[in-house]
Design a protein around this motif. Structure first.
Motif, PDB file in Angstrom:
ATOM      1  N   ALA A  56       0.591  -1.246   0.144  1.00 35.05           N
ATOM      2  CA  ALA A  56       0.018   0.094   0.036  1.00 35.05           C
ATOM      3  C   ALA A  56       0.821   1.063  -0.086  1.00 35.05           C
ATOM      4  O   ALA A  56       0.367   2.290  -0.744  1.00 35.05           O
ATOM      5  N   LEU A  57       1.658   1.309   0.734  1.00 36.56           N
ATOM      6  CA  LEU A  57       2.661   2.438   0.710  1.00 36.56           C
ATOM      7  C   LEU A  57       3.619   2.682  -0.453  1.00 36.56           C
ATOM      8  O   LEU A  57       3.699   3.857  -0.965  1.00 36.56           O
ATOM      9  N   ALA A  58       3.951   1.335  -1.159  1.00 34.31           N
ATOM     10  CA  ALA A  58       4.513   1.595  -2.379  1.00 34.31           C
ATOM     11  C   ALA A  58       3.534   2.100  -3.510  1.00 34.31           C
ATOM     12  O   ALA A  58       4.157   2.630  -4.429  1.00 34.31           O
ATOM     13  N   ALA A  59       2.191   1.889  -3.323  1.00 28.13           N
ATOM     14  CA  ALA A  59       1.205   2.551  -4.311  1.00 28.13           C
ATOM     15  C   ALA A  59       0.804   3.917  -3.887  1.00 28.13           C
ATOM     16  O   ALA A  59      -0.064   4.394  -4.347  1.00 28.13           O
ATOM     17  N   ASN A  60       1.527   4.438  -3.131  1.00 32.08           N
ATOM     18  CA  ASN A  60       1.213   5.867  -2.501  1.00 32.08           C
ATOM     19  C   ASN A  60       0.142   6.072  -1.645  1.00 32.08           C
ATOM     20  O   ASN A  60      -0.276   7.025  -1.527  1.00 32.08           O
ATOM     21  N   MET A  61      -0.168   5.004  -1.030  1.00 33.88           N
ATOM     22  CA  MET A  61      -1.480   5.041  -0.220  1.00 33.88           C
ATOM     23  C   MET A  61      -0.902   5.842   1.160  1.00 33.88           C
ATOM     24  O   MET A  61       0.095   5.282   1.717  1.00 33.88           O
ATOM     25  N   GLN A 194      17.547  -3.930  -3.331  1.00 31.93           N
ATOM     26  CA  GLN A 194      16.152  -3.584  -3.281  1.00 31.93           C
ATOM     27  C   GLN A 194      15.307  -4.078  -4.491  1.00 31.93           C
ATOM     28  O   GLN A 194      15.578  -3.742  -5.356  1.00 31.93           O
ATOM     29  N   PRO A 195      14.440  -5.161  -4.419  1.00 33.86           N
ATOM     30  CA  PRO A 195      13.615  -5.711  -5.443  1.00 33.86           C
ATOM     31  C   PRO A 195      12.936  -4.544  -6.166  1.00 33.86           C
ATOM     32  O   PRO A 195      12.291  -3.809  -5.539  1.00 33.86           O
ATOM     33  N   ALA A 196      12.360  -4.785  -7.567  1.00 32.99           N
ATOM     34  CA  ALA A 196      11.494  -3.786  -8.134  1.00 32.99           C
ATOM     35  C   ALA A 196      10.064  -4.197  -7.629  1.00 32.99           C
ATOM     36  O   ALA A 196       9.079  -3.585  -7.660  1.00 32.99           O
ATOM     37  N   GLU A 197       9.864  -5.685  -7.325  1.00 35.65           N
ATOM     38  CA  GLU A 197       8.607  -6.129  -7.077  1.00 35.65           C
ATOM     39  C   GLU A 197       8.855  -7.397  -6.113  1.00 35.65           C
ATOM     40  O   GLU A 197       9.854  -7.949  -6.465  1.00 35.65           O
ATOM     41  N   ALA A 198       7.883  -7.443  -5.245  1.00 36.24           N
ATOM     42  CA  ALA A 198       8.278  -8.640  -4.247  1.00 36.24           C
ATOM     43  C   ALA A 198       6.932  -8.826  -3.731  1.00 36.24           C
ATOM     44  O   ALA A 198       6.173  -8.215  -3.231  1.00 36.24           O
ATOM     45  N   GLY A 199       6.738 -10.158  -3.416  1.00 41.97           N
ATOM     46  CA  GLY A 199       5.633 -10.798  -2.757  1.00 41.97           C
ATOM     47  C   GLY A 199       5.458 -12.218  -2.827  1.00 41.97           C
ATOM     48  O   GLY A 199       6.445 -13.090  -3.205  1.00 41.97           O
ATOM     49  N   ILE A 200       4.518 -12.848  -2.096  1.00 39.18           N
ATOM     50  CA  ILE A 200       4.365 -14.191  -1.951  1.00 39.18           C
ATOM     51  C   ILE A 200       3.213 -14.617  -3.220  1.00 39.18           C
ATOM     52  O   ILE A 200       2.192 -13.864  -3.313  1.00 39.18           O
ATOM     53  N   THR A 201       3.455 -15.497  -3.990  1.00 40.66           N
ATOM     54  CA  THR A 201       2.883 -15.610  -5.349  1.00 40.66           C
ATOM     55  C   THR A 201       2.494 -17.021  -5.509  1.00 40.66           C
ATOM     56  O   THR A 201       2.996 -18.015  -4.769  1.00 40.66           O
ATOM     57  N   TRP A 202       1.721 -17.694  -6.415  1.00 37.95           N
ATOM     58  CA  TRP A 202       1.531 -18.888  -7.035  1.00 37.95           C
ATOM     59  C   TRP A 202       2.081 -18.830  -8.311  1.00 37.95           C
ATOM     60  O   TRP A 202       1.779 -18.121  -9.279  1.00 37.95           O
ATOM     61  N   ARG A 203       3.088 -19.542  -8.738  1.00 33.24           N
ATOM     62  CA  ARG A 203       3.783 -19.926 -10.140  1.00 33.24           C
ATOM     63  C   ARG A 203       3.619 -21.329 -10.409  1.00 33.24           C
ATOM     64  O   ARG A 203       3.857 -22.144  -9.582  1.00 33.24           O
ATOM     65  N   ALA A 204       3.374 -21.540 -11.598  1.00 34.19           N
ATOM     66  CA  ALA A 204       3.202 -22.843 -12.138  1.00 34.19           C
ATOM     67  C   ALA A 204       4.426 -23.340 -12.556  1.00 34.19           C
ATOM     68  O   ALA A 204       5.561 -22.946 -12.799  1.00 34.19           O
ATOM     69  N   ASP A 205       4.438 -24.812 -12.471  1.00 36.51           N
ATOM     70  CA  ASP A 205       5.790 -25.587 -12.801  1.00 36.51           C
ATOM     71  C   ASP A 205       6.120 -25.459 -14.055  1.00 36.51           C
ATOM     72  O   ASP A 205       7.331 -25.411 -14.442  1.00 36.51           O
ATOM     73  N   ASN A 206       5.225 -25.431 -14.826  1.00 37.76           N
ATOM     74  CA  ASN A 206       5.375 -25.156 -16.387  1.00 37.76           C
ATOM     75  C   ASN A 206       4.455 -23.936 -17.151  1.00 37.76           C
ATOM     76  O   ASN A 206       3.223 -24.140 -16.807  1.00 37.76           O
ATOM     77  N   ASP A 207       4.961 -23.570 -17.893  1.00 39.43           N
ATOM     78  CA  ASP A 207       4.199 -22.343 -18.783  1.00 39.43           C
ATOM     79  C   ASP A 207       3.654 -22.713 -19.833  1.00 39.43           C
ATOM     80  O   ASP A 207       4.273 -24.025 -20.455  1.00 39.43           O
TER      81      ASP A 207
END
Length: 246
Positions: A56-61, A194-207
């Motif tokens: 939220a802070l990164a989005a200027n809230m 410092q990463p440009a984007e960071a978070g917990i996500t769901w990522r596929a084994d294969n695209d």
């Protein structure tokens, strides 16, 4: 782990979201509310809340808006109660899609999600129909041009699980377990990475690579879903080129 860079897709979606800042704020406030209600209003003892507040802070809230959302969630102010719901389905081309929602009206949400899948040639599936293809993990994404050696060294020191470089655009992902995400992120920031984007996500084994009209339909479906008020996050195993957004 899928080896195709997500950077271009992330930036496209981020640009689309920035153009709809009001919707972004609505989604962030819902995430803060659910996190605070589930784990308490102290971000020091609630990693999910801390991550939501950082976004939220990164989005200027403003801090006032964030604090008000926390107080509503913890009962200090009157607020709305949201429920977490996940939907799974397929987009055109056999692309698997996971849709995570926060809603105060399940009937409205499922109708909106089902309509989106149908509108763009996909279909809503049953619980578990695609989730088995994905892994939950922490991802710290570094933009093209980052120093891969420096990022890798910091990631190793921080205890990350893996570092993936993408030659096609020069971006880098540092991967962690969901439990280790906070510690790795903080350690890398302390090391000046410092990463440009960071978070917990769901990522596929294969695209799944899709092209032409199919890719455009997939992109439209994903964008439509992300634009729904009740949708917090959309995950897919689509490998899309620039032509998907033409």
């Amino acid at each position: 782990m899928a080896g195709h860079s997500k950077w271009a897709n992330i930036q496209h979606r981020k640009g689309a979201q920035d153009a709809k800042r009001g919707k972004v704020f609505t989604k962030l406030i819902r995430e803060i509310s659910v996190a605070a209600r589930a784990g308490g209003g102290d971000p020091g003892n609630n990693p999910r809340l801390r991550t939501a507040m950082d976004k939220a802070l990164a989005a200027n809230m403003t801090k006032d808006v964030i604090e008000r959302a926390v107080k509503k969630a913890t009962g200090e102010l009157e607020g709305v109660s949201y429920e977490e719901i996940r939907y799974e389905g397929y987009a055109p081309g056999g692309v698997a899609v996971i849709v995570d929602c926060l809603t105060d009206n399940k009937v409205r949400t499922v109708a909106d999600v089902r309509h989106a899948f149908g509108k763009f040639g996909g279909n809503l599936g049953t619980d578990g129909s695609v989730a088995f293809m994905f892994n939950k993990l922490g991802v710290l994404s570094f933009a093209p041009g980052a120093d891969e050696d420096a990022v890798t060294e910091a990631a190793i020191e921080a205890g990350a699980d893996d570092v993936v470089g993408y030659p096609e655009d020069g971006s880098i992902d540092v991967l962690t377990s969901p439990e280790g995400f906070e510690a790795v992120r903080d350690a890398m920031a302390a090391a000046g990475q410092q990463p440009a984007e960071a978070g917990i996500t769901w990522r596929a084994d294969n695209d799944v690579a899709v092209e032409g009209e199919t890719a455009q339909q997939v992109a439209k479906l994903l964008d439509w879903l992300e634009d729904l008020d009740d949708v917090q996050n959309v995950y897919s195993n689509a490998q899309l080129g620039e032509d998907a957004y033409a």
